[in-house]
Motif scaffolding. Structure first.
Motif, PDB file in Angstrom:
ATOM      1  N   HIS A   1       0.851  -1.191   0.000  1.00  0.00           N
ATOM      2  CA  HIS A   1       0.000   0.000   0.000  1.00  0.00           C
ATOM      3  C   HIS A   1       0.886   1.241   0.000  1.00  0.00           C
ATOM      4  O   HIS A   1       1.829   1.335   0.805  1.00  0.00           O
ATOM      5  CB  HIS A   1      -0.914  -0.012   1.227  1.00  0.00           C
ATOM      6  CG  HIS A   1      -1.987   1.023   1.196  1.00  0.00           C
ATOM      7  ND1 HIS A   1      -1.730   2.360   1.419  1.00  0.00           N
ATOM      8  CD2 HIS A   1      -3.322   0.927   0.953  1.00  0.00           C
ATOM      9  CE1 HIS A   1      -2.857   3.043   1.338  1.00  0.00           C
ATOM     10  NE2 HIS A   1      -3.842   2.197   1.042  1.00  0.00           N
TER      11      HIS A   1
ATOM     12  N   THR B   1       0.464   3.047   3.720  1.00  0.00           N
ATOM     13  CA  THR B   1       0.680   2.299   4.965  1.00  0.00           C
ATOM     14  C   THR B   1       1.842   1.324   4.891  1.00  0.00           C
ATOM     15  O   THR B   1       2.281   0.815   5.931  1.00  0.00           O
ATOM     16  CB  THR B   1      -0.592   1.499   5.323  1.00  0.00           C
ATOM     17  OG1 THR B   1      -0.773   0.448   4.353  1.00  0.00           O
ATOM     18  CG2 THR B   1      -1.823   2.403   5.327  1.00  0.00           C
TER      19      THR B   1
ATOM     20  N   GLU C   1       1.650  -1.633   4.015  1.00  0.00           N
ATOM     21  CA  GLU C   1       1.167  -2.988   4.291  1.00  0.00           C
ATOM     22  C   GLU C   1       1.171  -3.803   2.994  1.00  0.00           C
ATOM     23  O   GLU C   1       0.861  -3.290   1.914  1.00  0.00           O
ATOM     24  CB  GLU C   1      -0.251  -2.944   4.861  1.00  0.00           C
ATOM     25  CG  GLU C   1      -0.317  -2.362   6.268  1.00  0.00           C
ATOM     26  CD  GLU C   1      -1.749  -2.142   6.726  1.00  0.00           C
ATOM     27  OE1 GLU C   1      -2.060  -2.489   7.875  1.00  0.00           O
ATOM     28  OE2 GLU C   1      -2.562  -1.619   5.934  1.00  0.00           O
TER      29      GLU C   1
ATOM     30  N   TRP D   1      -0.267  -6.311   0.443  1.00  0.00           N
ATOM     31  CA  TRP D   1      -1.509  -6.897  -0.057  1.00  0.00           C
ATOM     32  C   TRP D   1      -1.126  -7.975  -1.067  1.00  0.00           C
ATOM     33  O   TRP D   1      -0.167  -7.809  -1.827  1.00  0.00           O
ATOM     34  CB  TRP D   1      -2.375  -5.853  -0.731  1.00  0.00           C
ATOM     35  CG  TRP D   1      -2.948  -4.788   0.175  1.00  0.00           C
ATOM     36  CD1 TRP D   1      -2.262  -3.980   1.039  1.00  0.00           C
ATOM     37  CD2 TRP D   1      -4.323  -4.400   0.281  1.00  0.00           C
ATOM     38  NE1 TRP D   1      -3.125  -3.115   1.677  1.00  0.00           N
ATOM     39  CE2 TRP D   1      -4.390  -3.350   1.229  1.00  0.00           C
ATOM     40  CE3 TRP D   1      -5.489  -4.836  -0.340  1.00  0.00           C
ATOM     41  CZ2 TRP D   1      -5.590  -2.729   1.566  1.00  0.00           C
ATOM     42  CZ3 TRP D   1      -6.695  -4.223  -0.010  1.00  0.00           C
ATOM     43  CH2 TRP D   1      -6.741  -3.182   0.946  1.00  0.00           C
TER      44      TRP D   1
ATOM     45  N   LYS E   1      -4.608  -8.770   2.986  1.00  0.00           N
ATOM     46  CA  LYS E   1      -3.710  -7.730   3.486  1.00  0.00           C
ATOM     47  C   LYS E   1      -3.044  -8.208   4.760  1.00  0.00           C
ATOM     48  O   LYS E   1      -3.699  -8.722   5.677  1.00  0.00           O
ATOM     49  CB  LYS E   1      -4.494  -6.436   3.771  1.00  0.00           C
ATOM     50  CG  LYS E   1      -3.664  -5.321   4.379  1.00  0.00           C
ATOM     51  CD  LYS E   1      -4.508  -4.070   4.634  1.00  0.00           C
ATOM     52  CE  LYS E   1      -5.496  -4.249   5.751  1.00  0.00           C
ATOM     53  NZ  LYS E   1      -6.207  -2.984   6.090  1.00  0.00           N
TER      54      LYS E   1
ATOM     55  N   SER F   1      -1.431  -7.165   8.077  1.00  0.00           N
ATOM     56  CA  SER F   1      -1.338  -6.033   9.009  1.00  0.00           C
ATOM     57  C   SER F   1      -0.204  -6.200   9.999  1.00  0.00           C
ATOM     58  O   SER F   1       0.312  -5.212  10.536  1.00  0.00           O
ATOM     59  CB  SER F   1      -2.662  -5.858   9.759  1.00  0.00           C
ATOM     60  OG  SER F   1      -3.712  -5.575   8.855  1.00  0.00           O
TER      61      SER F   1
ATOM     62  N   ASN G   1      -7.945   2.419   3.227  1.00  0.00           N
ATOM     63  CA  ASN G   1      -7.150   1.209   3.395  1.00  0.00           C
ATOM     64  C   ASN G   1      -8.004  -0.053   3.458  1.00  0.00           C
ATOM     65  O   ASN G   1      -7.628  -1.043   4.083  1.00  0.00           O
ATOM     66  CB  ASN G   1      -6.267   1.303   4.652  1.00  0.00           C
ATOM     67  CG  ASN G   1      -5.109   0.324   4.621  1.00  0.00           C
ATOM     68  OD1 ASN G   1      -4.648  -0.083   3.563  1.00  0.00           O
ATOM     69  ND2 ASN G   1      -4.636  -0.061   5.801  1.00  0.00           N
ATOM     70  N   ARG G   2      -9.151  -0.018   2.768  1.00  0.00           N
ATOM     71  CA  ARG G   2     -10.016  -1.193   2.690  1.00  0.00           C
ATOM     72  C   ARG G   2     -10.505  -1.362   1.261  1.00  0.00           C
ATOM     73  O   ARG G   2     -10.806  -0.368   0.578  1.00  0.00           O
ATOM     74  CB  ARG G   2     -11.230  -1.060   3.613  1.00  0.00           C
ATOM     75  CG  ARG G   2     -10.908  -1.020   5.101  1.00  0.00           C
ATOM     76  CD  ARG G   2     -12.191  -0.931   5.905  1.00  0.00           C
ATOM     77  NE  ARG G   2     -13.069  -2.067   5.648  1.00  0.00           N
ATOM     78  CZ  ARG G   2     -14.357  -2.119   6.025  1.00  0.00           C
ATOM     79  NH1 ARG G   2     -14.904  -1.094   6.661  1.00  0.00           N
ATOM     80  NH2 ARG G   2     -15.080  -3.187   5.757  1.00  0.00           N
TER      81      ARG G   2
END
Length: 372
Positions: A204, A207, A209, A211, A231, A233, A321-322
């Motif tokens: 991302h 962030t 993160e 995916w 994703k 986290s 972020n979704r």
């Protein structure tokens, strides 16, 4: 346990019916290649490459292409700036499913099934590539889901998945995982468990993160289980395989051993057998502003379904972020009426100007998608 499986299945049918209307939304603007795109977008052939699979690009704009069914790694160069490769080099041959390619600090990294090689200072002479350095040969040798997608993360480490050595089974910890190593091959660690077979991931842009796409198991019928977008986290999370699929569906063979609540739920469930592979967050300036931050996913397409599905590129909309929705961005590689395919998208890569490259291992092409 049987009641739980039936209830989970019914819940997924409801969810799938909500998602399918967006996933099957038709796009327009067909072109000479027979590919449908939203208005204003254009697709052209960037290069012809046998069994074109994973893509990587260097800061100088050289595009590297891996193989799975073949044994080669290619480099493509556009020397006159017309966005068509006019030079093609064979960087390596005789390799075992060299699907994965990544570029860092002037070096090309190539992943075979069990080995990762480094070609230092690769662009000094593409006609005469340097002798590769073996980074590691410590990955499993199984060919089933053994081909690898690799990429360097924001932490400077090389991320290397290890697929399950089967359709559905329990296995040693190294399988059905995503690992990472230092650029010299040292300090391998597992960052995600329960990942059946990912052949594409990205970070991302805000962030950092990770995916990733994940291909669902076979032999559960046309509509089950879903393929996934996930994703990470925090390191060490478990994403369900082989016990749970799609967040809610207990596996008929292994689901009694663990509860679906034990695992991280997918960000988005794609329809079963669509086979999502390469993906990228769009961060460029070429496409309309509403595309920024969304994910483009190449769906390779089904192989064991009564009617074929996939063979397209999806746009996954991301907010806060979704993943909130998905729709078809490009299709036309599959003729629904005849069930004949002309291509199978594999990987998607953003170029410096904001255009996208898309590989096709069936049509033996790398395309460029741009916006006018």
């Amino acid at each position: 346990m049987k009641r739980l499986y039936i209830a989970s299945t019914l819940l997924f049918i409801v969810l799938a019916s909500c998602f399918s209307s967006d996933e099957d939304k038709s796009v327009s603007n067909s072109n000479a290649l027979g590919i449908n795109l939203p208005d204003g977008f254009k697709i052209e052939v960037f290069a012809e490459v046998d069994n074109a699979r994973s893509l990587a690009v260097s800061p100088s704009g050289v595009v590297y292409v891996g193989n799975r069914a073949s044994d080669k790694v290619y480099a493509l160069r556009d020397t006159d700036g017309d966005w068509k490769a006019d030079e093609k080099f064979v960087i390596a041959s005789g390799l075992n499913m060299p699907n994965g390619v990544a570029f860092k600090d002037g070096a090309l990294y190539v992943a075979e099934v069990s080995k990762i090689w480094k070609y230092p200072n690769i662009e000094a002479d593409l006609n005469n590539p340097p002798k590769p350095q073996l980074i590691t040969d410590d990955y499993p040798t199984e060919g089933h889901h053994g081909w690898k997608y690799i990429a360097f993360g924001p932490d400077g480490k090389l991320y290397v998945p290890v697929g399950a050595p089967c359709n559905i089974c329990e296995s040693d910890e190294i399988y059905a995982s995503i690992t990472r190593i230092n650029p010299d091959g040292s300090n391998r660690e597992i960052v995600a468990h329960g990942v059946r077979n990912t052949v594409g991931f990205d970070w991302h842009p805000d962030t950092n993160e990770l995916w990733f796409t994940d291909n669902g198991r076979d032999r559960m019928g046309d509509e089950f289980p879903p393929c996934e977008l996930n994703k990470i986290s925090s390191n060490g999370q478990h994403f369900g395989y082989p016990y749970c699929h799609g967040g809610d569906i207990a596996d008929p063979e292994f689901g009694s051993k663990r509860h679906c609540n034990d695992f991280v739920r997918p960000q988005y469930n794609f329809r079963a057998h669509t086979a999502p592979l390469g993906m990228t967050f769009y961060t460029g300036e070429m496409f309309p502003a509403e595309y920024k931050g969304d994910i483009f996913v190449a769906q390779h397409g089904s192989w064991n379904r009564s009617t074929k599905i996939g063979y397209r590129v999806m746009r996954v909309k991301v907010e806060n972020n979704r993943a909130v929705d998905a729709e078809v961005f490009a299709d036309g590689w599959l003729n629904d009426a005849t069930q004949n395919q002309t291509g199978r998208p594999v990987d998607v890569l953003q170029m410096a100007d904001g255009s996208l490259l898309l590989s096709d291992d069936y049509g033996n092409k790398v395309y460029r998608i741009s916006y006018e």
